[in-house]
Design a protein around this motif. Structure first.
Motif, PDB file in Angstrom:
ATOM      1  N   MET A 213       0.829  -1.211   0.000  1.00  0.00           N
ATOM      2  CA  MET A 213       0.000   0.000   0.000  1.00  0.00           C
ATOM      3  C   MET A 213       0.867   1.266   0.000  1.00  0.00           C
ATOM      4  O   MET A 213       0.336   2.376  -0.074  1.00  0.00           O
ATOM      5  CB  MET A 213      -0.918   0.001   1.227  1.00  0.00           C
ATOM      6  CG  MET A 213      -1.939  -1.114   1.223  1.00  0.00           C
ATOM      7  SD  MET A 213      -2.820  -1.261   2.789  1.00  0.00           S
ATOM      8  CE  MET A 213      -3.861   0.177   2.734  1.00  0.00           C
ATOM      9  N   GLY A 214       2.190   1.103   0.152  1.00  0.00           N
ATOM     10  CA  GLY A 214       3.080   2.254   0.099  1.00  0.00           C
ATOM     11  C   GLY A 214       3.759   2.608   1.406  1.00  0.00           C
ATOM     12  O   GLY A 214       4.507   3.580   1.471  1.00  0.00           O
ATOM     13  N   MET A 215       3.525   1.837   2.467  1.00  0.00           N
ATOM     14  CA  MET A 215       4.169   2.125   3.748  1.00  0.00           C
ATOM     15  C   MET A 215       5.622   1.667   3.696  1.00  0.00           C
ATOM     16  O   MET A 215       5.926   0.580   3.229  1.00  0.00           O
ATOM     17  CB  MET A 215       3.443   1.419   4.888  1.00  0.00           C
ATOM     18  CG  MET A 215       3.949   1.812   6.251  1.00  0.00           C
ATOM     19  SD  MET A 215       2.842   1.216   7.529  1.00  0.00           S
ATOM     20  CE  MET A 215       4.030   0.639   8.713  1.00  0.00           C
ATOM     21  N   ARG A 216       6.509   2.519   4.180  1.00  0.00           N
ATOM     22  CA  ARG A 216       7.933   2.213   4.203  1.00  0.00           C
ATOM     23  C   ARG A 216       8.443   2.237   5.647  1.00  0.00           C
ATOM     24  O   ARG A 216       7.873   2.927   6.498  1.00  0.00           O
ATOM     25  CB  ARG A 216       8.718   3.245   3.389  1.00  0.00           C
ATOM     26  CG  ARG A 216       8.329   3.299   1.940  1.00  0.00           C
ATOM     27  CD  ARG A 216       8.791   2.033   1.209  1.00  0.00           C
ATOM     28  NE  ARG A 216       8.253   1.960  -0.131  1.00  0.00           N
ATOM     29  CZ  ARG A 216       7.393   1.023  -0.523  1.00  0.00           C
ATOM     30  NH1 ARG A 216       6.979   0.091   0.285  1.00  0.00           N
ATOM     31  NH2 ARG A 216       6.948   1.016  -1.761  1.00  0.00           N
ATOM     32  N   PRO A 217       9.525   1.504   5.924  1.00  0.00           N
ATOM     33  CA  PRO A 217      10.122   1.563   7.269  1.00  0.00           C
ATOM     34  C   PRO A 217      10.509   3.005   7.603  1.00  0.00           C
ATOM     35  O   PRO A 217      10.910   3.768   6.732  1.00  0.00           O
ATOM     36  CB  PRO A 217      11.365   0.682   7.159  1.00  0.00           C
ATOM     37  CG  PRO A 217      11.121  -0.199   5.988  1.00  0.00           C
ATOM     38  CD  PRO A 217      10.253   0.600   5.044  1.00  0.00           C
ATOM     39  N   ARG A 218      10.377   3.352   8.833  1.00  0.00           N
ATOM     40  CA  ARG A 218      10.718   4.689   9.347  1.00  0.00           C
ATOM     41  C   ARG A 218       9.786   5.796   8.856  1.00  0.00           C
ATOM     42  O   ARG A 218      10.068   6.981   9.047  1.00  0.00           O
ATOM     43  CB  ARG A 218      12.157   5.057   9.031  1.00  0.00           C
ATOM     44  CG  ARG A 218      13.175   4.082   9.573  1.00  0.00           C
ATOM     45  CD  ARG A 218      14.521   4.697   9.663  1.00  0.00           C
ATOM     46  NE  ARG A 218      15.673   3.899   9.935  1.00  0.00           N
ATOM     47  CZ  ARG A 218      15.789   2.797  10.656  1.00  0.00           C
ATOM     48  NH1 ARG A 218      14.748   2.277  11.202  1.00  0.00           N
ATOM     49  NH2 ARG A 218      16.933   2.189  10.845  1.00  0.00           N
ATOM     50  N   MET A 219       8.687   5.433   8.229  1.00  0.00           N
ATOM     51  CA  MET A 219       7.702   6.416   7.780  1.00  0.00           C
ATOM     52  C   MET A 219       7.006   6.970   9.021  1.00  0.00           C
ATOM     53  O   MET A 219       6.488   6.214   9.823  1.00  0.00           O
ATOM     54  CB  MET A 219       6.697   5.718   6.863  1.00  0.00           C
ATOM     55  CG  MET A 219       5.973   6.586   5.926  1.00  0.00           C
ATOM     56  SD  MET A 219       4.953   5.543   4.831  1.00  0.00           S
ATOM     57  CE  MET A 219       4.619   6.705   3.571  1.00  0.00           C
ATOM     58  N   LYS A 220       7.009   8.279   9.197  1.00  0.00           N
ATOM     59  CA  LYS A 220       6.409   8.889  10.387  1.00  0.00           C
ATOM     60  C   LYS A 220       4.940   9.251  10.163  1.00  0.00           C
ATOM     61  O   LYS A 220       4.092   8.973  10.988  1.00  0.00           O
ATOM     62  CB  LYS A 220       7.195  10.135  10.782  1.00  0.00           C
ATOM     63  CG  LYS A 220       8.641   9.868  11.110  1.00  0.00           C
ATOM     64  CD  LYS A 220       8.881   9.911  12.583  1.00  0.00           C
ATOM     65  CE  LYS A 220      10.349   9.829  12.912  1.00  0.00           C
ATOM     66  NZ  LYS A 220      10.812   8.516  13.195  1.00  0.00           N
ATOM     67  N   VAL A 221       4.661   9.897   9.033  1.00  0.00           N
ATOM     68  CA  VAL A 221       3.282  10.305   8.718  1.00  0.00           C
ATOM     69  C   VAL A 221       2.718   9.306   7.715  1.00  0.00           C
ATOM     70  O   VAL A 221       3.274   9.100   6.650  1.00  0.00           O
ATOM     71  CB  VAL A 221       3.243  11.736   8.148  1.00  0.00           C
ATOM     72  CG1 VAL A 221       1.814  12.116   7.801  1.00  0.00           C
ATOM     73  CG2 VAL A 221       3.837  12.725   9.139  1.00  0.00           C
ATOM     74  N   LEU A 222       1.613   8.693   8.104  1.00  0.00           N
ATOM     75  CA  LEU A 222       0.994   7.683   7.250  1.00  0.00           C
ATOM     76  C   LEU A 222      -0.149   8.297   6.452  1.00  0.00           C
ATOM     77  O   LEU A 222      -0.945   9.067   6.993  1.00  0.00           O
ATOM     78  CB  LEU A 222       0.462   6.535   8.108  1.00  0.00           C
ATOM     79  CG  LEU A 222       1.499   5.854   9.006  1.00  0.00           C
ATOM     80  CD1 LEU A 222       0.832   4.776   9.840  1.00  0.00           C
ATOM     81  CD2 LEU A 222       2.624   5.265   8.179  1.00  0.00           C
TER      82      LEU A 222
END
Length: 62
Positions: free
Chosen positions: A34-43
């Motif tokens: 869905m586009g989530m990456r490690p260390r992503m702060k704002v979803l």
């Protein structure tokens, strides 16, 4: 639904971000697609919706 930080979602669930991350581990493949990456702060909103629905978290939809 709006974009939220992991901290805001965790606060809505009454848990720490570490616990929220642990809850999401079984769904990592789906979240990454869905586009989530490690260390992503704002979803983005579609990921916030997915997490809120999976774990029955009231994130105060607006």
């Amino acid at each position: 639904m709006k974009a939220m930080t992991k901290q805001q979602i965790a606060d809505s669930a009454g848990v720490t971000t570490k616990t929220l991350t642990s809850w999401c581990e079984p769904f990592l493949d789906e979240l990454e697609s869905m586009g989530m990456r490690p260390r992503m702060k704002v979803l983005p909103p579609h990921i916030v919706r997915f997490i809120a629905e999976k774990f029955c978290i009231d994130v105060g939809e607006q």
